[in-house]
Design a protein around this motif. Sequence first.
Motif, mmCIF file in Angstrom:
data_model
loop_
_atom_site.group_PDB
_atom_site.id
_atom_site.type_symbol
_atom_site.label_atom_id
_atom_site.label_comp_id
_atom_site.label_asym_id
_atom_site.label_seq_id
_atom_site.Cartn_x
_atom_site.Cartn_y
_atom_site.Cartn_z
ATOM 1 N N LEU A 1 0.831 -1.202 0.000
ATOM 2 C CA LEU A 1 0.000 0.000 0.000
ATOM 3 C C LEU A 1 0.868 1.256 0.000
ATOM 4 N N THR A 2 2.006 1.203 0.682
ATOM 5 C CA THR A 2 2.932 2.331 0.709
ATOM 6 C C THR A 2 3.465 2.646 -0.686
ATOM 7 N N TRP A 3 3.564 1.633 -1.543
ATOM 8 C CA TRP A 3 4.131 1.833 -2.875
ATOM 9 C C TRP A 3 3.245 2.720 -3.740
ATOM 10 N N SER A 4 1.986 2.918 -3.345
ATOM 11 C CA SER A 4 1.093 3.777 -4.129
ATOM 12 C C SER A 4 1.436 5.250 -3.983
ATOM 13 N N LEU A 5 2.161 5.615 -2.929
ATOM 14 C CA LEU A 5 2.431 7.028 -2.640
ATOM 15 C C LEU A 5 3.085 7.752 -3.820
ATOM 16 N N PRO A 6 4.190 7.279 -4.396
ATOM 17 C CA PRO A 6 4.793 8.007 -5.530
ATOM 18 C C PRO A 6 3.920 8.001 -6.771
ATOM 19 N N PHE A 7 3.171 6.924 -6.986
ATOM 20 C CA PHE A 7 2.331 6.852 -8.181
ATOM 21 C C PHE A 7 1.215 7.900 -8.122
ATOM 22 N N LEU A 8 0.662 8.121 -6.924
ATOM 23 C CA LEU A 8 -0.381 9.141 -6.778
ATOM 24 C C LEU A 8 0.197 10.539 -6.977
ATOM 25 N N LEU A 9 1.395 10.767 -6.472
ATOM 26 C CA LEU A 9 2.058 12.056 -6.704
ATOM 27 C C LEU A 9 2.299 12.300 -8.189
ATOM 28 N N LEU A 10 2.800 11.286 -8.875
ATOM 29 C CA LEU A 10 3.081 11.436 -10.300
ATOM 30 C C LEU A 10 1.804 11.516 -11.125
ATOM 31 N N LEU A 11 0.745 10.862 -10.655
ATOM 32 C CA LEU A 11 -0.551 11.003 -11.324
ATOM 33 C C LEU A 11 -1.039 12.445 -11.220
ATOM 34 N N CYS B 1 -1.764 -1.317 -6.225
ATOM 35 C CA CYS B 1 -1.161 -1.394 -4.892
ATOM 36 C C CYS B 1 -2.114 -1.911 -3.825
ATOM 37 N N ARG B 2 -3.386 -1.668 -3.938
ATOM 38 C CA ARG B 2 -4.373 -2.256 -3.034
ATOM 39 C C ARG B 2 -5.748 -1.779 -3.442
ATOM 40 N N GLU B 3 -6.784 -2.472 -2.932
ATOM 41 C CA GLU B 3 -8.139 -2.223 -3.425
ATOM 42 C C GLU B 3 -8.699 -0.865 -3.031
ATOM 43 N N GLU B 4 -8.142 -0.210 -1.985
ATOM 44 C CA GLU B 4 -8.639 1.120 -1.612
ATOM 45 C C GLU B 4 -8.181 2.217 -2.559
#
Length: 456
Positions: free
Chosen positions: A155-165, A187-190
Amino acid sequence: MPSDTPGRASALAARALLGLGMAAFAVGQTVLARWKALGLQSEWGFDVTFFHNLVWNFANGHGYRQSGTYHEPPGIFGETHFEPILLFAALPYRLFPGLDTIFALQSSLLALGAWGVYRLVRQAPAPPLIAAGAAWVYLLWWPVWRMAAADIRPLTWSLPFLLLLAASLREEKHWQSFVWGLLACLCREEVPALVIFLCVGSWLRGRARPTALRLALAAALFVALSTALRSNASFYIQPGRLLEALLGGGGGDDGGWGHSAGDLFGVRLDYLRQWLVPVGLGALLAPEILLGALPLFGYLFTQPHEWATWEGPYVHHAAPAVGIVAAAAAAGWPRLLRRVPAPLAVAALLAILAAEGWDLRHRWERIIQPEISAWLEPEPRVVEAHRLAALVPADASVMADWHTVHLFSGRSQVYAYHQESPEPDRLEPPADGPLLGPLLPRPEVTPEWALVHREA
């Protein structure tokens, strides 16, 4: 063209500063995570084992199974939470097998978020060196440091992807938005809910409206299909519970935790206070981005779990919100400082960096140093655990306790001792005679070796 030379030099210097910060963060946090695990200080060594075992099996051609835990169905596509981003860890792990590789991947991904901050500040617009300084603010932010140290958490791995999105939507880059959005959803269902809310904010702001609409629909379809293909979907963000809490209908439900969400309201406010440096007012000035974190903040503030702290095993639950809030701050602060003279803006940036440095120094002494000192100044139990672990053959089936099981996670068969023993609060009166063994299934392969602390 002589007039272009200073601008090019500034851009090159800024990118070098950005790259240096990202590399230092990735290497430093990998080392800290390694020392913490070697010192048996992982929040949940059991979860480190679980994720390591998943990656180990997939990298070795056994993607359909895992042995680390019985409450999870086998395989990356079968576990309780939907985290197929783990597939991307298989190749580097195959080349460099070991727990350190996964720590390095997690730290590198978090470092990648600095690139998203840099792009957002540049797009604001702001000079390259100011954008690089903002990226360093992100890299020194305590929540990001804590994410890197919190075991292994997809779930932590989503952090950079959301920033870059967020950066790609503001730059109106269609395909980049879809790539970063898809990686975040994996990264996870949420996370798809947060992707949808980010897209809604972009649409309301009038940025990349066609892309935002298509990506939001794609994320919704992703949720529908991934849920339909699985029989054990588990969503933490539940709008029904959020509505109950807001209306007072579920305010007294303690969920078996001994307290309600309302009892923890003060804890939550203190949690938000710790976001202020360096986020502060800046994030509020980009509400179209901050909107993306709304579902997750709703979850964090309406659950009875004591999960909203930086010093605990559930720190990763706030990870996507950390990314979105950082994105909002990166877009918002330049709006605030747009009319401020350049020297004052630089002074404000340096003041934030100084405040972060002081904060990190304080937290290093209070939190980080005790975690790594168990390995750097080895305690007797740590020395003995590693001595005994070295005696176990690499292909042996092993059982160990919560604190040592991750020492054996890179193998086919590894089991947690506590899952093989009945827990008193889970016992039920037997229908026909006394309880004769564990309530959970027997190991697939009977353990040949066991390492269990006497207090266990």
